[in-house]
Design a protein around this motif. Structure first.
Motif, PDB file in Angstrom:
ATOM      1  N   SER A  69      67.336   8.338 -47.178  1.00  0.00           N
ATOM      2  CA  SER A  69      66.268   8.590 -46.218  1.00  0.00           C
ATOM      3  C   SER A  69      65.657   9.985 -46.326  1.00  0.00           C
ATOM      4  N   SER A  70      66.185  10.826 -47.196  1.00  0.00           N
ATOM      5  CA  SER A  70      65.657  12.183 -47.311  1.00  0.00           C
ATOM      6  C   SER A  70      66.024  12.778 -48.666  1.00  0.00           C
ATOM      7  N   HIS A  72      67.527  16.340 -50.006  1.00  0.00           N
ATOM      8  CA  HIS A  72      68.167  17.585 -49.591  1.00  0.00           C
ATOM      9  C   HIS A  72      67.922  18.604 -50.704  1.00  0.00           C
ATOM     10  N   ARG A 101      56.799  21.396 -48.518  1.00  0.00           N
ATOM     11  CA  ARG A 101      56.002  20.788 -47.450  1.00  0.00           C
ATOM     12  C   ARG A 101      54.922  19.877 -48.047  1.00  0.00           C
ATOM     13  N   ALA A 104      56.653  16.740 -49.356  1.00  0.00           N
ATOM     14  CA  ALA A 104      57.046  15.865 -48.250  1.00  0.00           C
ATOM     15  C   ALA A 104      55.838  15.088 -47.732  1.00  0.00           C
ATOM     16  N   ASN A 105      54.687  15.768 -47.603  1.00  0.00           N
ATOM     17  CA  ASN A 105      53.479  15.099 -47.136  1.00  0.00           C
ATOM     18  C   ASN A 105      52.974  14.075 -48.142  1.00  0.00           C
ATOM     19  N   LYS A 108      55.558  11.214 -48.282  1.00  0.00           N
ATOM     20  CA  LYS A 108      55.973  10.692 -46.968  1.00  0.00           C
ATOM     21  C   LYS A 108      57.495  10.625 -46.881  1.00  0.00           C
ATOM     22  N   GLN A 109      58.130  11.734 -47.267  1.00  0.00           N
ATOM     23  CA  GLN A 109      59.592  11.823 -47.368  1.00  0.00           C
ATOM     24  C   GLN A 109      60.068  13.037 -46.571  1.00  0.00           C
ATOM     25  N   THR A 110      61.183  12.894 -45.891  1.00  0.00           N
ATOM     26  CA  THR A 110      61.790  14.024 -45.206  1.00  0.00           C
ATOM     27  C   THR A 110      62.524  14.881 -46.225  1.00  0.00           C
ATOM     28  N   ILE A 111      62.291  16.188 -46.163  1.00  0.00           N
ATOM     29  CA  ILE A 111      62.996  17.128 -47.029  1.00  0.00           C
ATOM     30  C   ILE A 111      63.766  18.102 -46.147  1.00  0.00           C
ATOM     31  N   ILE A 112      65.054  18.228 -46.415  1.00  0.00           N
ATOM     32  CA  ILE A 112      65.914  19.170 -45.711  1.00  0.00           C
ATOM     33  C   ILE A 112      66.143  20.342 -46.662  1.00  0.00           C
ATOM     34  N   TYR A 113      65.801  21.546 -46.218  1.00  0.00           N
ATOM     35  CA  TYR A 113      65.840  22.732 -47.072  1.00  0.00           C
ATOM     36  C   TYR A 113      66.973  23.655 -46.652  1.00  0.00           C
TER      37      TYR A 113
END
Length: 148
Positions: A69-70, A72, A101, A104-105, A108-113
């Motif tokens: 789902s993301s 990392h 950023r 991610a846009n 359409k993916q969540t990125i955890i930094y």
């Protein structure tokens, strides 16, 4: 933007920091190339360098680990000790965050930094605060190289 030939100068910076600050470890160009080519981690194409008079004075490498789902992202980098506290780290990290950023846009993916830092280096906490990053852990990393 990073070019393959930049690995030589990055190795020099890492090794100079080791000799001056007695932290981390010595590295070789071969070890860095191996790390930059970790399968699936997209490090080579997501590394940024800071230049002064065509010489690398800092870098920030983004290591991607894709989940269901993301993504990392662990960030590893440094600025040469002679160039610290002059805004270079801020520019490298800011550029990295903007790069992520945009990705991610687009995807359409969540990125955890996660910005990986050596907390003894002056300015790390101020940089994190300036960029709106929150402290995640005080974890130190130790390594034993003598096991075979």
């Amino acid at each position: 933007m990073f070019r393959d030939k930049d690995i030589n100068e990055i190795a020099v910076i890492i090794n100079e920091i080791y000799h001056v600050e007695k932290v981390g470890g010595l590295t070789t160009v071969e070890e860095l190339n191996q790390w930059f080519d970790e399968p699936g981690e997209e490090i080579r194409e997501n590394t940024f360098v800071a230049l002064h008079d065509e010489k690398i004075i800092g870098y920030n490498a983004l290591c991607h680990v894709k989940g269901d789902s993301s993504i990392h992202v662990y960030s590893y980098g440094t600025v040469h000790p002679n160039w610290r506290r002059k805004g270079i780290g801020t520019k490298l990290v800011s550029h990295s965050i903007e790069h992520l950023r945009a990705r991610a846009n687009n995807e359409k993916q969540t990125i955890i930094y996660d910005q990986m830092v050596r907390t003894h280096i002056k300015g790390q906490n101020e940089l994190a605060e300036k960029l709106g990053l929150q402290k995640h852990t005080d974890l130190l990393s130790y390594q034993c190289k003598s096991l075979k």
